[in-house]
Enzyme design. Sequence first.
Site, PDB file in Angstrom:
ATOM      1  N   GLY A  58      19.810  67.922  55.302  1.00  0.00           N
ATOM      2  CA  GLY A  58      20.329  67.937  53.955  1.00  0.00           C
ATOM      3  C   GLY A  58      19.689  67.384  53.263  1.00  0.00           C
ATOM      4  O   GLY A  58      19.205  67.307  51.897  1.00  0.00           O
ATOM      5  N   ALA A  59      17.871  67.068  53.912  1.00  0.00           N
ATOM      6  CA  ALA A  59      16.815  66.844  53.181  1.00  0.00           C
ATOM      7  C   ALA A  59      16.482  67.733  52.140  1.00  0.00           C
ATOM      8  O   ALA A  59      15.338  67.478  51.484  1.00  0.00           O
ATOM      9  CB  ALA A  59      15.737  66.332  53.920  1.00  0.00           C
ATOM     10  N   SER A 129      13.577  67.871  64.023  1.00  0.00           N
ATOM     11  CA  SER A 129      13.255  68.178  64.889  1.00  0.00           C
ATOM     12  C   SER A 129      12.249  66.019  64.623  1.00  0.00           C
ATOM     13  O   SER A 129      11.299  65.512  64.157  1.00  0.00           O
ATOM     14  CB  SER A 129      11.839  68.930  64.603  1.00  0.00           C
TER      15      SER A 129
END
Length: 618
Positions: A58-59, A129
């Site tokens: 959601g960044a 990641s």
Amino acid sequence: MEKLLNGNDNFSGIIEALHKATNVTFQMNHVSRSKRGQILGQRGGFRGCTIWFTGYSGAGKTTISFALEEYLCSRGVPSYGLDGDNVRHGLNKNLGFSPEDREENVRRVAEVAKLFADSGVIALCSFVSPYAKDRDSARQIHSVDGLPFFECFVDTPLNVCEARDPKGLYKKARAGKIVGFTGIDQSYEPPENPNLVLKAADLTVDECVLRVVDLLVENGVLPMSVTDSVRELFVPENRIERAKVEAECLPPLEITEIDLQWVQVLSEGWASPLQGFMYEKQFLQCQHFSCLFDGGLVNQSIPIVLPVHNEEKERLERTSAFALRYQGQCYAILRNPEFYEHRKEERCCRQFGTCNPNHPYVKMILEGGDWLVGGELEVLERIRWNDDLDQYRLTPKELRSKFRHMQADAVFVFQLRNPIHNGHALLMKDTKQCLVERGYKKPVLLLHPLGGWTKEDDVPLDVRMEQHRAVIEEGILDPKSTVLAIFPSPMMYAGPTEVQWHARARMATGATFYIVGRDPAGIPHPDTKKDLYDTTHGGKVLTMSPGLTQLEILPFRVAAYNKVTQKMDFFDPERKGNFEFISGTMMRSLARAGQTPPSGFMAPSAWKVLANYYASLN
């Protein structure tokens, strides 16, 4: 299994956690395969590299990545977005979210990205990641083969990501329906030394994209010409007074009104990256290839040149600079001039397909100077015409700012030099609806009439602007999503050659869609009065023109008056008896005679503007 489930009330949550690659959503790319294939290698040079976007779910990683992909592909740079969810639908669908599976997920994607980069494509990888060692491993996979790798930390705070929660995953994780979710019950290790940090909560998507582009330019991956900058040619504010004093001491060249209109076009950045009137090298590139090549391919189908007569050349050819003046006022300094022969007949034949002296712009060329002078322009101040229309002469930078303020996610342009009837409006409204159906939230129409010189029997600019305002005020076009502005270029009536210029110049505003009309920039043959250019060629040429890949060309749909519904409608050949074509000639005849067109053809107040104008001619 029994021990795991005994005493656990959240049976369904545990079963869901045991499945591999769940809670993933496929993300559609913005750039089609055909579009990507169309532009592969257009910029020349090897651009292959990998940009690795990392951050919380959601960044904004995928949003930025896909917007960057669209930006690069539209400018002739091949790129491809690899999204975490998309990869788990195929290549990595047998992997879950344990630390071991995450490591293998990153390894596989890094290997695929390396292949993309090695092929000359910019690989855009959007993956949470969370572990630094996995990202370092991805970098190492590239460095072994000498391929650039850029780690981009999309640094959006966890609370913002959770508030966004676009896929509902944080809510599921908080409820215990997802285990091993980064930021909730699994850690995230922020990069210690990323190549770029994007505070996506504080920046727009476009601002994030441009920062990544700047990174690639700084590292020699992209040429400067790929940047979306508009090059204005105004003297910096702190140097204006000194420049004005210098200009008064320089030898003067008196220019024409059309020359001044071209100075305005150049100074405001419509012809970026041109820094002034064309030198001979640029003129030849334009005439023979319809492009400029210095710093990357740029479409430039029409020459922007300054003609001078023999006596002016003899007076100025040994100077390093001279002042451009119009009606006693000094507007600009032209530096480092280069004089070269103005081969008028050849220019006209290449640009217009004719050198008939009765063609209005050809006539001006043939009567103009025998020499052309190129040089770098320093324009002393914004050019104003003081005709009560300057408020509509918005520069590309001003239009970009306006579109940002309107939060436009798509800008589509309609260029015109004639009054608007409801058929035009139907096309524009239909285009907006199509863009909404394609997923755009706030498409904005740039209604952009040409405002420079036009032939004497065209409707004057002030009348057209009053008519356009009336169309908007009556609500025929949505005033909340329409920007009415003036394009300062003169009209040349050069058909398919000129329509490329009309489209290319609008790229400076950040527009991404362009509506091409029937017979754009066309004119009747001076002698036969038949169409000088095939009426369909303008649209066809635009879809093939080099250097216009930023724009998606939208075809013109023919509209006519539907006698049954008594309104303008898209023409249906199977019901052609229901339709009546009201030509421009017929429209002018009705207006001159004081008659009104059929109801539904044009907004009444807009028709009144036209009728009053033609009555004044009588």
